[in-house]
Scaffold this motif. Structure first.
Motif, mmCIF file in Angstrom:
data_model
loop_
_atom_site.group_PDB
_atom_site.id
_atom_site.type_symbol
_atom_site.label_atom_id
_atom_site.label_comp_id
_atom_site.label_asym_id
_atom_site.label_seq_id
_atom_site.Cartn_x
_atom_site.Cartn_y
_atom_site.Cartn_z
ATOM 1 N N PHE A 1 0.837 -1.190 0.000
ATOM 2 C CA PHE A 1 0.000 0.000 0.000
ATOM 3 C C PHE A 1 0.880 1.252 0.000
ATOM 4 C CE2 PHE A 1 -2.930 -2.962 2.281
ATOM 5 C CZ PHE A 1 -3.930 -2.980 1.311
ATOM 6 N N SER A 2 0.393 2.272 -0.651
ATOM 7 C CA SER A 2 1.142 3.527 -0.655
ATOM 8 C C SER A 2 1.036 4.183 0.721
ATOM 9 C CB SER A 2 0.582 4.477 -1.719
ATOM 10 O OG SER A 2 -0.710 4.919 -1.340
ATOM 11 N N LYS A 3 1.904 5.149 0.955
ATOM 12 C CA LYS A 3 1.909 5.835 2.251
ATOM 13 C C LYS A 3 0.577 6.537 2.483
ATOM 14 C CE LYS A 3 4.640 9.024 5.000
ATOM 15 N NZ LYS A 3 5.816 9.876 5.041
ATOM 16 N N MET A 4 0.043 7.194 1.445
ATOM 17 C CA MET A 4 -1.222 7.904 1.587
ATOM 18 C C MET A 4 -2.359 6.935 1.903
ATOM 19 S SD MET A 4 -2.908 10.599 1.791
ATOM 20 C CE MET A 4 -1.967 11.945 1.171
ATOM 21 N N ARG A 5 -2.370 5.801 1.255
ATOM 22 C CA ARG A 5 -3.421 4.819 1.487
ATOM 23 C C ARG A 5 -3.351 4.270 2.919
ATOM 24 N NH1 ARG A 5 -5.002 0.169 -2.846
ATOM 25 N NH2 ARG A 5 -7.026 -0.180 -1.934
ATOM 26 N N ARG A 6 -2.156 4.046 3.403
ATOM 27 C CA ARG A 6 -1.995 3.577 4.781
ATOM 28 C C ARG A 6 -2.468 4.623 5.785
ATOM 29 N NH1 ARG A 6 4.041 1.658 5.033
ATOM 30 N NH2 ARG A 6 4.163 3.393 3.598
ATOM 31 N N LEU A 7 -2.158 5.890 5.518
ATOM 32 C CA LEU A 7 -2.611 6.967 6.408
ATOM 33 C C LEU A 7 -4.130 7.084 6.412
ATOM 34 C CD1 LEU A 7 0.032 9.746 5.711
ATOM 35 C CD2 LEU A 7 -0.305 8.482 7.840
ATOM 36 N N VAL A 8 -4.727 7.011 5.237
ATOM 37 C CA VAL A 8 -6.194 7.082 5.151
ATOM 38 C C VAL A 8 -6.809 5.897 5.886
ATOM 39 C CG1 VAL A 8 -8.153 6.908 3.566
ATOM 40 C CG2 VAL A 8 -6.273 8.453 3.046
ATOM 41 N N PHE A 9 -6.242 4.720 5.723
ATOM 42 C CA PHE A 9 -6.759 3.532 6.400
ATOM 43 C C PHE A 9 -6.602 3.657 7.916
ATOM 44 C CE2 PHE A 9 -6.406 -0.852 7.962
ATOM 45 C CZ PHE A 9 -7.637 -1.324 7.539
ATOM 46 N N ALA A 10 -5.472 4.196 8.354
ATOM 47 C CA ALA A 10 -5.192 4.295 9.789
ATOM 48 C C ALA A 10 -6.018 5.386 10.471
ATOM 49 C CB ALA A 10 -3.707 4.558 10.015
ATOM 50 N N TYR A 11 -6.182 6.537 9.815
ATOM 51 C CA TYR A 11 -6.805 7.682 10.476
ATOM 52 C C TYR A 11 -8.165 8.069 9.915
ATOM 53 C CZ TYR A 11 -2.253 8.196 12.568
ATOM 54 O OH TYR A 11 -1.098 7.961 13.262
ATOM 55 N N GLY A 12 -8.536 7.525 8.786
ATOM 56 C CA GLY A 12 -9.802 7.900 8.162
ATOM 57 C C GLY A 12 -11.004 7.640 9.047
ATOM 58 N N TYR A 13 -11.050 6.462 9.636
ATOM 59 C CA TYR A 13 -12.196 6.131 10.483
ATOM 60 C C TYR A 13 -12.256 7.043 11.708
ATOM 61 C CZ TYR A 13 -15.700 3.622 13.059
ATOM 62 O OH TYR A 13 -16.829 3.311 13.740
ATOM 63 N N CYS A 14 -11.104 7.368 12.280
ATOM 64 C CA CYS A 14 -11.076 8.278 13.443
ATOM 65 C C CYS A 14 -11.667 9.635 13.075
ATOM 66 C CB CYS A 14 -9.652 8.453 13.948
ATOM 67 S SG CYS A 14 -8.906 6.937 14.540
ATOM 68 N N ILE A 15 -11.306 10.134 11.920
ATOM 69 C CA ILE A 15 -11.829 11.423 11.474
ATOM 70 C C ILE A 15 -13.337 11.341 11.269
ATOM 71 C CG2 ILE A 15 -11.789 13.083 9.566
ATOM 72 C CD1 ILE A 15 -8.739 12.407 9.355
ATOM 73 N N VAL A 16 -13.799 10.257 10.670
ATOM 74 C CA VAL A 16 -15.247 10.084 10.462
ATOM 75 C C VAL A 16 -15.972 10.038 11.799
ATOM 76 C CG1 VAL A 16 -17.012 8.465 9.643
ATOM 77 C CG2 VAL A 16 -15.024 8.976 8.217
ATOM 78 N N ILE A 17 -15.456 9.280 12.750
ATOM 79 C CA ILE A 17 -16.103 9.174 14.068
ATOM 80 C C ILE A 17 -16.118 10.523 14.782
ATOM 81 C CG2 ILE A 17 -15.765 8.222 16.396
ATOM 82 C CD1 ILE A 17 -17.292 6.426 14.481
ATOM 83 N N ILE A 18 -15.055 11.296 14.678
ATOM 84 C CA ILE A 18 -15.041 12.627 15.288
ATOM 85 C C ILE A 18 -16.130 13.486 14.667
ATOM 86 C CG2 ILE A 18 -13.711 14.772 15.441
ATOM 87 C CD1 ILE A 18 -11.208 12.969 15.815
ATOM 88 N N CYS A 19 -16.254 13.437 13.351
ATOM 89 C CA CYS A 19 -17.281 14.229 12.663
ATOM 90 C C CYS A 19 -18.685 13.771 13.038
ATOM 91 C CB CYS A 19 -17.092 14.147 11.154
ATOM 92 S SG CYS A 19 -15.597 14.957 10.581
ATOM 93 N N VAL A 20 -18.867 12.472 13.227
ATOM 94 C CA VAL A 20 -20.186 11.949 13.576
ATOM 95 C C VAL A 20 -20.545 12.275 15.024
ATOM 96 C CG1 VAL A 20 -21.468 9.796 13.973
ATOM 97 C CG2 VAL A 20 -20.186 10.102 11.872
ATOM 98 N N SER A 21 -19.596 12.166 15.933
ATOM 99 C CA SER A 21 -19.907 12.349 17.353
ATOM 100 C C SER A 21 -19.864 13.800 17.822
ATOM 101 C CB SER A 21 -18.975 11.510 18.215
ATOM 102 O OG SER A 21 -17.646 11.916 18.049
ATOM 103 N N SER A 22 -19.155 14.677 17.146
ATOM 104 C CA SER A 22 -19.032 16.058 17.626
ATOM 105 C C SER A 22 -20.355 16.818 17.734
ATOM 106 C CB SER A 22 -18.027 16.837 16.781
ATOM 107 O OG SER A 22 -18.462 16.916 15.452
#
Length: 108
Positions: A1-22
């Protein structure tokens, strides 16, 4: 996986959850009529003297008129439950994958 893809996989869900719960953070901001009740409970539990200032935020699972009939239930169900499900799911999947890799390694 590319570096960008790994970052999106690692942090994408966290960002989504922050947006959903805020949007549910308002559940913990006290209405003026609810503050004396919260402060009284905090003073009693923490044994804070009456002359000391108290900063406390609280919510309940029941609709309370003094707190504008807000509850913590939407925050729990929509803001928190998905992150727990994802976290435990990820833990179970990775544990299974690691054990499979180790058994394949030991079988060789």
């Amino acid at each position: 996986f590319s570096k960008m893809r790994r970052l999106v996989f690692a942090y994408g869900y966290c960002i989504v959850i922050i947006c959903v719960s805020s949007p549910f953070a308002y559940a913990f901001i006290n209405e003026k009529a609810w503050q004396p009740h919260v402060h009284a409970v905090v003073r009693e539990i923490q044994e804070i003297p009456p002359d000391e200032r108290v900063f406390a935020y609280a919510s309940t699972s029941k609709e309370i008129t003094e707190n504008n009939n807000r509850t913590v239930i939407p925050f729990v169900l929509i803001g928190t439950l998905p992150s727990y499900a994802w976290s435990y799911g990820a833990f179970i999947v990775t544990t299974f994958l690691i054990s499979r890799i180790i058994s394949n390694f030991l079988a060789c």
